[in-house]
Write an enzyme that holds these catalytic residues in place. Structure first.
Site, mmCIF file in Angstrom:
data_model
loop_
_atom_site.group_PDB
_atom_site.id
_atom_site.type_symbol
_atom_site.label_atom_id
_atom_site.label_comp_id
_atom_site.label_asym_id
_atom_site.label_seq_id
_atom_site.Cartn_x
_atom_site.Cartn_y
_atom_site.Cartn_z
ATOM 1 N N CYS A 19 13.992 -0.921 22.688
ATOM 2 C CA CYS A 19 13.562 -1.770 23.502
ATOM 3 C C CYS A 19 13.401 -3.399 22.831
ATOM 4 O O CYS A 19 12.961 -4.155 23.690
ATOM 5 C CB CYS A 19 12.292 -1.495 24.030
ATOM 6 S SG CYS A 19 10.925 -1.775 23.212
ATOM 7 N N ASN B 137 -20.451 12.862 -1.156
ATOM 8 C CA ASN B 137 -20.386 11.488 -1.408
ATOM 9 C C ASN B 137 -21.247 11.166 -2.835
ATOM 10 O O ASN B 137 -22.529 11.698 -2.677
ATOM 11 C CB ASN B 137 -20.795 10.836 -0.055
ATOM 12 C CG ASN B 137 -20.202 9.345 -0.139
ATOM 13 O OD1 ASN B 137 -20.300 8.633 -1.224
ATOM 14 N ND2 ASN B 137 -19.527 9.058 1.013
ATOM 15 N N PRO B 138 -20.599 10.386 -3.591
ATOM 16 C CA PRO B 138 -21.399 9.924 -4.826
ATOM 17 C C PRO B 138 -22.436 8.953 -4.291
ATOM 18 O O PRO B 138 -23.512 8.707 -4.957
ATOM 19 C CB PRO B 138 -20.425 9.368 -5.637
ATOM 20 C CG PRO B 138 -19.149 8.921 -4.660
ATOM 21 C CD PRO B 138 -19.276 10.101 -3.645
ATOM 22 N N HIS C 133 -6.664 7.998 12.709
ATOM 23 C CA HIS C 133 -6.168 6.563 12.499
ATOM 24 C C HIS C 133 -4.721 6.275 12.040
ATOM 25 O O HIS C 133 -4.315 5.229 11.506
ATOM 26 C CB HIS C 133 -7.122 6.037 11.358
ATOM 27 C CG HIS C 133 -8.513 5.578 11.577
ATOM 28 N ND1 HIS C 133 -9.577 5.299 10.501
ATOM 29 C CD2 HIS C 133 -9.011 5.821 12.805
ATOM 30 C CE1 HIS C 133 -10.628 5.397 11.140
ATOM 31 N NE2 HIS C 133 -10.486 5.422 12.574
ATOM 32 N N GLN D 215 -9.799 10.248 8.419
ATOM 33 C CA GLN D 215 -9.461 8.767 8.913
ATOM 34 C C GLN D 215 -8.341 8.231 7.852
ATOM 35 O O GLN D 215 -7.938 7.151 8.055
ATOM 36 C CB GLN D 215 -10.776 8.058 8.510
ATOM 37 C CG GLN D 215 -11.909 8.456 9.640
ATOM 38 C CD GLN D 215 -13.079 7.987 9.013
ATOM 39 O OE1 GLN D 215 -13.721 6.942 9.350
ATOM 40 N NE2 GLN D 215 -13.813 8.780 8.187
ATOM 41 N N ASN D 216 -7.869 9.030 6.884
ATOM 42 C CA ASN D 216 -6.941 8.465 5.927
ATOM 43 C C ASN D 216 -5.650 8.634 6.428
ATOM 44 O O ASN D 216 -5.071 9.216 7.483
ATOM 45 C CB ASN D 216 -6.952 9.384 4.813
ATOM 46 C CG ASN D 216 -8.348 9.250 4.006
ATOM 47 O OD1 ASN D 216 -8.881 8.344 4.345
ATOM 48 N ND2 ASN D 216 -8.741 10.406 3.022
ATOM 49 N N THR E 259 -16.564 9.382 3.166
ATOM 50 C CA THR E 259 -16.710 8.075 4.187
ATOM 51 C C THR E 259 -17.777 7.531 4.432
ATOM 52 O O THR E 259 -18.836 8.119 4.238
ATOM 53 C CB THR E 259 -16.331 8.715 5.639
ATOM 54 O OG1 THR E 259 -16.171 7.666 6.335
ATOM 55 C CG2 THR E 259 -16.937 9.995 6.137
ATOM 56 N N SER E 260 -17.776 6.182 4.450
ATOM 57 C CA SER E 260 -19.022 5.385 4.684
ATOM 58 C C SER E 260 -19.667 5.642 6.028
ATOM 59 O O SER E 260 -20.690 5.173 6.083
ATOM 60 C CB SER E 260 -18.774 3.968 4.731
ATOM 61 O OG SER E 260 -17.719 3.525 5.645
ATOM 62 N N ARG F 228 0.881 -1.158 -0.094
ATOM 63 C CA ARG F 228 0.152 0.086 0.043
ATOM 64 C C ARG F 228 1.131 1.295 0.099
ATOM 65 O O ARG F 228 0.637 2.221 -0.821
ATOM 66 C CB ARG F 228 -0.965 0.269 1.100
ATOM 67 C CG ARG F 228 -2.075 -1.182 1.082
ATOM 68 C CD ARG F 228 -3.132 -0.988 2.335
ATOM 69 N NE ARG F 228 -3.506 0.348 2.566
ATOM 70 C CZ ARG F 228 -4.187 0.639 3.655
ATOM 71 N NH1 ARG F 228 -3.982 -0.199 4.776
ATOM 72 N NH2 ARG F 228 -4.604 1.672 3.769
HETATM 73 P P1 OAD Z 1 -14.775 3.222 3.105
HETATM 74 O O1 OAD Z 1 -14.248 2.491 2.119
HETATM 75 O O2 OAD Z 1 -15.645 2.749 4.008
HETATM 76 O O3 OAD Z 1 -16.011 4.583 2.309
HETATM 77 C C1 OAD Z 1 -15.580 5.047 1.378
HETATM 78 C C2 OAD Z 1 -16.649 6.188 1.041
HETATM 79 O O4 OAD Z 1 -16.121 6.974 0.168
HETATM 80 C C3 OAD Z 1 -17.876 5.414 0.686
HETATM 81 O O5 OAD Z 1 -18.949 5.992 1.191
HETATM 82 C C4 OAD Z 1 -17.956 5.826 -0.878
HETATM 83 O O6 OAD Z 1 -19.302 6.066 -1.434
HETATM 84 C C5 OAD Z 1 -17.288 7.237 -0.870
HETATM 85 N N1 OAD Z 1 -16.478 7.435 -2.355
HETATM 86 C C6 OAD Z 1 -15.975 6.839 -2.999
HETATM 87 N N2 OAD Z 1 -15.431 7.304 -3.993
HETATM 88 C C7 OAD Z 1 -15.462 8.676 -3.690
HETATM 89 C C8 OAD Z 1 -15.315 9.875 -4.372
HETATM 90 N N3 OAD Z 1 -14.235 9.865 -5.511
HETATM 91 N N4 OAD Z 1 -15.431 11.136 -3.808
HETATM 92 C C9 OAD Z 1 -16.214 11.069 -2.629
HETATM 93 N N5 OAD Z 1 -16.561 10.012 -1.895
HETATM 94 C C10 OAD Z 1 -16.288 8.838 -2.539
HETATM 95 O O7 OAD Z 1 -13.741 4.171 3.730
HETATM 96 P P2 OAD Z 1 -13.636 5.037 5.087
HETATM 97 O O8 OAD Z 1 -14.969 5.571 5.584
HETATM 98 O O9 OAD Z 1 -12.547 6.005 5.190
HETATM 99 O O10 OAD Z 1 -9.540 2.343 8.775
HETATM 100 O O11 OAD Z 1 -13.301 3.776 6.129
HETATM 101 C C11 OAD Z 1 -13.004 4.132 7.537
HETATM 102 C C12 OAD Z 1 -11.993 3.239 8.084
HETATM 103 O O12 OAD Z 1 -12.193 1.929 7.785
HETATM 104 C C13 OAD Z 1 -10.570 3.803 7.293
HETATM 105 O O13 OAD Z 1 -10.005 4.712 7.739
HETATM 106 C C14 OAD Z 1 -9.822 2.294 7.445
HETATM 107 C C15 OAD Z 1 -10.732 1.239 7.178
HETATM 108 O O14 OAD Z 1 -10.643 0.048 7.861
HETATM 109 C C16 OAD Z 1 -7.961 2.371 8.967
HETATM 110 O O15 OAD Z 1 -7.068 2.243 8.199
HETATM 111 C C17 OAD Z 1 -7.568 2.311 10.575
#
Ligand code: OAD
Length: 239
Positions: free
Chosen positions: A146, A209-210, A121, A103-104, A184-185, A71
């Site tokens: 350590c 969000n789309p 995160h 969260q990124n 974010t979801s 990654r």
């Molecule tokens: P998710 O993968 O759960 O959600 C991504 C969101 O982005 C979804 O709601 C999509 O509809 C939206 N999306 C996709 N493409 C997009 C775009 N071009 N513009 C805007 N939105 C778009 O990701 P997170 O919500 O970030 O944890 O997930 C939360 C956490 O779960 C992450 O931080 C990660 C994961 O496990 C850690 O890394 C600790």
């Protein structure tokens, strides 16, 4: 005179003293970094239990380290997109009245010029020691201080968020007038609770969000589109 939802949000930002933004993986999608829960997301192809938990790390540290190196290579090969740049531009307009909670773990916000970034995160570019918690940016497998085992400096399932960083994020949520929730979801807690904290404290909540999320029914404004398209339009419409 009727205004578009986008212009209404730009006006809201123009007339608000404090703005807090919560971003998720969707903000980096248009840079070429996969999200987690979309149909083509990482958790559709890889097991979060094997790759993002302490049990998975203890069972097979090499597999986990290899996956984070994979990654890292992807992230190092991409650029921040127009959405990241627009958020840095909005911060320039607002200064310390703007807080970006992400969260990124990819650091693309910082590479685009965002300064006040709360990484709830952690970040993928560093490692930290399982035992003494010392953080390092090299790829030592064993802690030089350590002799503990080094692991990626990200929050895994079942782990606490960095306490001070999350407290600052909660404070920003409690004291903002508007919160933008972008890409974010809103399914992963406790970060997913920040929009509810803001709403309870009286803030207007805007989702960009789309796709609809579990948060969508609770927000005041929805801008249905991708962040690299919508955010530059908002910045452009702000005065
Ligand atoms: P998710 O993968 O759960 O959600 C991504 C969101 O982005 C979804 O709601 C999509 O509809 C939206 N999306 C996709 N493409 C997009 C775009 N071009 N513009 C805007 N939105 C778009 O990701 P997170 O919500 O970030 O944890 O997930 C939360 C956490 O779960 C992450 O931080 C990660 C994961 O496990 C850690 O890394 C600790």
């Amino acid at each position: 005179m009727s205004t578009s939802p986008l212009h209404a949000v730009a006006h809201l930002l123009d007339t608000s003293a404090r703005i807090c933004v919560l971003t998720g993986a969707g903000v980096s999608a248009e840079s070429g970094v996969a999200t987690f829960r979309d149909p083509d997301g990482l958790w559709a192809r890889f097991s979060p239990y094997e790759l993002a938990s302490m049990d998975g790390f203890l069972a097979n540290p090499e597999r986990v380290r290899d996956w984070y190196n994979y990654r890292r290579a992807i992230i190092n090969g991409v650029e921040p997109n127009a959405g990241h740049a627009a958020l840095a531009g909005i911060e320039k307009l607002l200064g310390e009245n703007f807080t970006l909670v992400t969260q990124n773990v990819d650091r693309l916000h910082q590479r685009a010029g965002s300064v006040r970034v709360l990484e709830v995160h952690g970040n993928i570019h560093e490692n930290r020691c399982n035992d003494c918690l010392g953080v390092r940016s090299d790829d030592e497998l064993t802690c030089p201080s350590c002799s503990g085992s080094m692991r990626p400096n990200v929050v895994w399932f079942g782990e606490d968020l960095p306490e001070e960083v999350f407290a600052a994020a909660e404070e920003a949520a409690r004291t903002c007038d508007v919160m933008l929730v972008i890409g974010t979801s809103a399914d992963v807690w406790p970060a997913a609770g920040l929009p509810y904290t803001a709403k309870l404290a009286g803030a207007q909540i805007v989702e960009i969000n789309p796709n609809a999320t579990s948060l969508t029914p609770h927000v005041h404004h929805v801008l249905n589109g991708t962040s690299a398209v919508i955010l530059p339009q908002i910045l452009e419409a702000m005065t």
